[in-house]
Design an enzyme around this catalytic site. Structure first.
Site, PDB file in Angstrom:
ATOM      1  N   TYR A  12      -8.610  -2.314  -6.455  1.00 41.88           N
ATOM      2  CA  TYR A  12      -9.054  -1.560  -7.726  1.00 41.88           C
ATOM      3  C   TYR A  12      -8.205  -0.155  -6.489  1.00 41.88           C
ATOM      4  O   TYR A  12      -6.879   0.605  -7.146  1.00 41.88           O
ATOM      5  CB  TYR A  12      -9.849  -0.452  -7.949  1.00 41.88           C
ATOM      6  CG  TYR A  12     -10.002  -0.031  -9.135  1.00 41.88           C
ATOM      7  CD1 TYR A  12      -9.289   0.767  -9.802  1.00 41.88           C
ATOM      8  CD2 TYR A  12     -10.286   1.877  -7.810  1.00 41.88           C
ATOM      9  CE1 TYR A  12      -9.038   2.020 -10.753  1.00 41.88           C
ATOM     10  CE2 TYR A  12     -10.607   3.289  -8.532  1.00 41.88           C
ATOM     11  CZ  TYR A  12      -9.506   3.435 -10.603  1.00 41.88           C
ATOM     12  OH  TYR A  12      -9.935   4.131  -9.823  1.00 41.88           O
ATOM     13  N   SER A  67      -5.904   7.699  -7.844  1.00 44.10           N
ATOM     14  CA  SER A  67      -7.277   8.103  -7.580  1.00 44.10           C
ATOM     15  C   SER A  67      -7.556   8.436  -6.174  1.00 44.10           C
ATOM     16  O   SER A  67      -6.695   8.020  -5.249  1.00 44.10           O
ATOM     17  CB  SER A  67      -8.269   7.051  -7.753  1.00 44.10           C
ATOM     18  OG  SER A  67      -9.403   6.590  -6.948  1.00 44.10           O
TER      19      SER A  67
END
Length: 285
Positions: free
Chosen positions: A190, A177
């Site tokens: 995350y 990401s």
């Protein structure tokens, strides 16, 4: 301060993971071009393949000739729809539900792929979960362990199970990401998992190069997937992607093409790399 740019209708979902069937507008998952048999005869296992980026990857790889095993948690309606979409591309698909945070389940999933299709050429480690917190002090041990188990441990488990069946020319593609490079103040755990995935990708690429197995990653920016309305409040969802240079969120099919490319022979000289479909934000590679 100017008002944030609105990009989507305000909405949120109460369950994790989210459901694609409840999103408005629906994400765009369909490949934009005709297939060219780039993956003809190949078999791909895709975690989180029921919706979002995973669905778009499954359909995109099916259009290029691959047979697909779709792994998902419990979004049965979304998974069945993705299987139908793969079959509409003239390919074959199987679905397998369960928590990939379990090493035993990951072994069972790979065993199913081999029984069903007889081989394994592509592993897409795409599944992930995220939960927001407003401060580090709010991050519980339970959430921290859970996020790492889903996002990182599962990649170890699936890759370990898959490798005995992968031959020279096979490809592993991990989903990281933009948060691995820029961080995210609400997605602390995350973001950390996504940084770990970048390092895992580079390590595996070195480890598996002598076997002719390529390992790469894709680092999406703000993409319109079920994780968004399932993670953020309606107001934040309504401005999703508005701060990118392109001024909008990306669609899953704008990310899936990166996975298809990395799985194909077009990327035969690429390993240990990360592609960045993120709407124009400049990040370190």
């Amino acid at each position: 301060m100017s008002e944030k740019k609105k990009t989507l209708p305000p909405q949120e979902q109460e369950r994790q993971p989210g459901l694609e069937s409840e999103m408005r507008p629906a994400p765009d998952y369909r490949p934009r071009f005709k297939g060219a048999d780039k993956l003809k005869g190949k078999v791909a296992v895709i975690s989180g393949g029921d919706s979002g980026i995973g669905r778009a990857v499954a359909v995109g790889m099916a259009r290029e000739g691959a047979k697909i095993l779709i792994l998902y948690l419990d979004e049965h309606e979304d998974a069945r729809e993705t299987r139908r979409l793969v079959e509409d591309e003239g390919s074959e698909a199987e679905i397998f539900a369960g928590d990939i945070g379990s090493e035993q389940l990951c072994r069972e999933a790979i065993d199913l792929a081999i029984r069903k299709f007889g081989r394994l050429d592509i592993l897409v480690n795409n599944a992930g979960e995220q939960h927001t917190v407003s401060a580090l002090e709010e991050l519980s041990e339970e959430q921290l362990v859970r996020t790492f188990r889903t996002n990182v441990f599962s990649m170890f488990f699936l890759t370990k199970a898959a490798l005995p069946h992968m031959e020279c020319g096979a490809a592993i593609i991990n989903c990281t990401s933009i948060t691995a490079y820029k961080g995210h103040t609400q997605l602390i755990d995350y973001s950390a998992t996504k940084g770990a995935i970048v390092t895992l990708t580079r390590t595996l690429s070195e480890l598996l190069a002598p076997r002719g197995i390529r390992v790469n990653a894709v680092a999406p920016g703000p993409i319109w997937t079920p994780l968004i309305p399932a993670s953020f409040d309606a107001e934040k969802v309504s401005t999703h992607g508005g701060d990118t240079p392109l001024g909008r969120p990306g669609q899953p099919n704008e990310v899936a093409s990166c996975f298809v490319f990395l799985a194909s022979e077009e990327a035969s000289y690429m390993s240990g790399q990360v592609l960045h479909p993120n709407g124009g934000k400049i990040v370190g590679s």
